[in-house]
Design an enzyme around this catalytic site. Structure first.
Site, PDB file in Angstrom:
ATOM      1  N   GLU A 315       0.815  -1.218   0.000  1.00  0.00           N
ATOM      2  CA  GLU A 315       0.000   0.000   0.000  1.00  0.00           C
ATOM      3  C   GLU A 315       0.852   1.273   0.000  1.00  0.00           C
ATOM      4  OE1 GLU A 315      -3.478  -1.853   2.881  1.00  0.00           O
ATOM      5  OE2 GLU A 315      -1.880  -0.638   3.754  1.00  0.00           O
ATOM      6  N   GLY A 317       1.839   5.028  -0.611  1.00  0.00           N
ATOM      7  CA  GLY A 317       1.158   6.303  -0.840  1.00  0.00           C
ATOM      8  C   GLY A 317       2.176   7.353  -1.244  1.00  0.00           C
ATOM      9  N   ARG A 318       2.989   7.739  -0.250  1.00  0.00           N
ATOM     10  CA  ARG A 318       3.979   8.802  -0.441  1.00  0.00           C
ATOM     11  C   ARG A 318       4.855   8.581  -1.677  1.00  0.00           C
ATOM     12  NH1 ARG A 318       6.047  11.456   4.065  1.00  0.00           N
ATOM     13  NH2 ARG A 318       5.138   9.762   5.276  1.00  0.00           N
ATOM     14  N   CYS A 390      -0.374  32.428  12.615  1.00  0.00           N
ATOM     15  CA  CYS A 390      -0.055  32.940  13.944  1.00  0.00           C
ATOM     16  C   CYS A 390       0.478  31.847  14.857  1.00  0.00           C
ATOM     17  CB  CYS A 390      -1.292  33.593  14.550  1.00  0.00           C
ATOM     18  SG  CYS A 390      -1.987  34.857  13.490  1.00  0.00           S
ATOM     19  N   TYR A 420       0.734  14.108   1.416  1.00  0.00           N
ATOM     20  CA  TYR A 420       0.463  14.579   2.779  1.00  0.00           C
ATOM     21  C   TYR A 420       0.584  16.095   2.942  1.00  0.00           C
ATOM     22  CZ  TYR A 420       0.740   9.590   3.571  1.00  0.00           C
ATOM     23  OH  TYR A 420       0.544   8.248   3.482  1.00  0.00           O
TER      24      TYR A 420
END
Ligand SMILES: *Cc1c(COP(=O)(O)O)cnc(C)c1O
Length: 476
Positions: A315, A317-318, A390, A420
Site C-alpha cells: 500500500e 502512498g507517499r 499565527c 500529505y
C-alpha cells in the site's frame, strides 16, 4: 538543557551548496528544469506562467510523473513476487493525496486503491474505481462507513477491533453478503525514517497484538457473513531500507503459517511506508531493490516453514505522489534575524504555510526550497522559510541555503510536496486552501479548485447571505 544543545541552529546534515539554484536530482520531479531565463519549469510549464494563471500558493502535480511512478512501483513488486511464484496487488494509499483525477491516473496504471474514511471512499467511487479493488482502513470506521463499504462491494475491509468485527458481521449478514476481511496486526516492529525499533508489544492505537490473531481469526471463521483472507501489517511511514520490513515480515509470516492450519489464508498485506527524498541528503532505496528485498524476506520465511508464498499486497502512498508535487509560493517579506553572535538567519515569509503543509509543524519534517522565478549569483544565506500563520512553529522549510538576495516578489518552490500536504491542508487563520493543478502535455489544468473567502463564509451559520456580508472594497 538549552534549546541549542538539543537542537543545533544549523542541522548537521545541511551543507553550504556550491549552487543555491541547483535542483537536487531525487528531490524534484524528473521533469523539473530551468529555462533559458533561469525560471523553474515543471513538465514544460514555467513557474512564472503558473503564477500568472493560477496565483500562489499553488500545488503543482506532474501527472506523467505520478503515472510513471505508479507503473514502476507496480512492476517492481509484480516482478519480485513472480520470482517466487506469487501474485501481488499494489494499492495506492489514497490518504497521501486523493482526488478523482489522481484515482483515475493510478487505477489506469493498474493500481488498486486504499481508503480510510467514508469521504475517501466517496472520492474513489466518484472517480469510477472498481469497488472490488478498494480496501477500507481505519481504527474507528463508523457504522455508516461500514454500511457504505458493504453496500458498494468494497473488496476488503481491514479490521481493527473486535467491536468492529462484530458490527461488520451484522451489517454483512443483514445485507446477505459475505464480506472479505483482513486483520490488522502489530508486528512489534516500528520504523522511524532511518531506523527501526522491534519490541514485543506496540503501544499504539492501530491493529491487534500479533499474539491475539488466532483468537480473532477463529471468531471470523465462525461467522458466515465474513471471510478471512489474510493478515495486514503496516509498520510506519517514510522508511528507508528493507531491514524493518524484513523483520516485520518474519514475525507476520510466522503467524500467517499458524493460521493456515485452520483454513485458507490467501493474502498477506505488508502495508506501505516507502520513503522518498525531501532534501539532497535523503537517499531512498530504489523501489526495485526494496521490492525484491521485502519479497525475498517473505519467501525465505515461508521456505523455512514449508509453506507457499501467499499472494502479496502493498500500500504505497507517499512514494507514488510525493516527488511529483511542487508547491509554489510568493515571498512576502525577508527578515535577517541574529540568532547567535556569529549567525544570522534569514526568515523568508511566504504566502502559505502550515495550512498547506502541516508536516513540519506536525512532526518536524524537513523540506528544501529554491527560488523559482530566477537564478542568482548571490552568496547562499542560511534561511528559514516560514508561513503567514499565527504560530511560531509555522515553518515550511526549517533550514535551507537560499541566494542571499532573495527578495519580496520572488517565487519560491518547495519540492516533494505531492504527498500529505494537500491531504493535511486546513483553514487555520481562515486561509483558503490553494488549488491543485496537474501538468500534462505542456499544459496545466485545475484538478482541485482553490477555496475562496466565500467558501469559508458559506459554512458560517451566523451569516444569512454571505456575499452581502462581505466588507465592501472602496471601489465597490
Ligand atoms: C498511511 C498508510 C499507508 C501509506 O503509507 P505511505 O508512507 O504513504 O506509503 C499504507 N497503509 C496504511 C495502513 C497506512 O496507514
Amino acid at each position: 538543557m538549552s534549546a541549542s544543545a538539543s537542537r543545533p541552529l544549523v542541522p548537521e546534515w545541511l551543507t553550504v551548496p556550491d549552487d543555491a539554484d541547483a535542483l537536487a536530482p531525487l528531490v524534484w520531479p524528473e521533469s523539473a528544469t530551468r529555462d533559458d531565463d533561469g525560471v523553474l519549469t515543471i513538465a514544460g510549464v514555467s513557474a512564472a506562467q503558473l503564477r500568472a494563471e493560477f496565483g500562489t500558493p499553488l500545488y503543482v502535480l506532474d501527472e506523467q510523473a505520478v503515472r510513471a511512478r505508479a507503473r514502476e512501483v507496480r512492476e517492481a513488486f509484480a516482478q519480485a513476487a513472480a520470482a517466487h511464484g506469487a501474485q501481488v496487488r499494489v494499492y495506492y494509499a489514497g490518504k497521501a493525496f486523493l482526488s478523482t483525477e489522481v484515482v483515475r491516473w493510478v487505477t489506469a496504471e493498474g493500481l488498486a486503491v486504499d481508503v480510510a474514511t467514508g469521504g475517501e471512499l466517496a472520492i474513489a467511487l466518484a472517480a469510477g474505481a472498481d469497488p472490488a479493488r478498494l480496501g477500507l482502513h481505519g481504527n474507528n470506521k463508523s457504522v455508516a462507513e461500514l454500511e457504505a463499504a458493504v453496500q458498494h462491494g468494497v473488496g476488503s475491509v481491514v479490521l481493527d477491533s473486535v467491536i468492529e468485527l462484530e458490527r461488520l458481521a451484522v451489517i454483512a449478514e443483514r445485507r446477505g453478503v459475505v464480506q472479505p476481511v483482513l486483520v490488522r496486526v502489530n508486528s512489534g516492529v516500528h520504523a522511524e525514517t532511518h531506523d527501526f525499533l522491534a519490541t514485543a508489544h506496540e503501544d499504539q492505537k492501530f491493529g491487534f497484538p500479533l499474539s491475539s490473531a488466532p483468537e480473532i481469526v477463529a471468531r471470523i471463521r465462525e461467522l458466515p457473513s465474513l471471510r478471512f483472507v489474510g493478515l495486514h501489517c503496516h509498520i510506519g511511514s517514510q522508511i528507508f531500507g528493507t531491514a524493518g520490513f524484513a523483520e516485520s515480515a518474519a514475525r507476520v509470516v510466522d503467524m500467517h503459517a499458524q493460521l493456515r492450519e485452520g483454513g485458507d489464508v490467501p493474502v498477506l498485506n505488508l502495508g506501505g511506508g516507502f520513503g522518498i527524498a525531501y532534501t539532497s541528503v535523503d537517499d531512498p532505496t530504489p523501489i526495485a531493490e526494496l521490492a525484491a528485498g521485502i519479497v525475498e524476506a517473505v519467501a525465505a520465511e515461508c521456505a523455512v516453514r514449508g509453506i507457499p508464498v501467499p499472494n502479496l499486497a502493498f500500500e504505497p502512498g507517499r512514494t507514488i505522489v510525493g516527488r511529483a508535487g511542487v508547491t509554489l509560493y510568493e515571498v512576502g517579506t525577508v527578515k535577517p534575524v541574529p540568532v547567535s553572535d556569529d549567525l544570522t538567519r534569514l526568515y523568508v515569509s511566504v504566502d502559505g504555510g502550515m495550512s498547506d503543509n502541516a508536516r513540519p509543524a506536525l512532526y518536524g519534517a524537513q523540506y528544501s526550497a529554491r527560488i523559482a522565478s530566477r537564478t542568482s549569483d548571490a552568496a547562499p544565506a542560511l534561511a528559514r522559510v516560514v508561513g503567514r500563520h499565527c504560530e511560531s512553529g509555522d515553518i515550511v522549510v526549517d533550514a535551507e541555503y537560499l541566494p542571499g538576495d532573495i527578495t519580496p516578489g520572488d517565487l519560491l518552490a518547495v519540492p516533494a510536496t505531492g504527498a500529505y500536504c494537500h491531504s493535511l491542508s486546513n483553514n487555520y487563520n481562515a486561509v483558503p486552501r490553494p488549488p491543485v493543478v496537474a501538468i500534462d502535455g505542456g499544459r496545466a489544468r485545475v484538478i482541485v479548485r482553490g477555496e475562496t473567502i466565500d467558501d469559508l463564509l458559506a459554512r458560517d451559520a451566523g451569516i444569512a447571505h454571505p456575499s452581502q456580508a462581505r466588507v465592501k472594497e472602496p471601489n465597490d
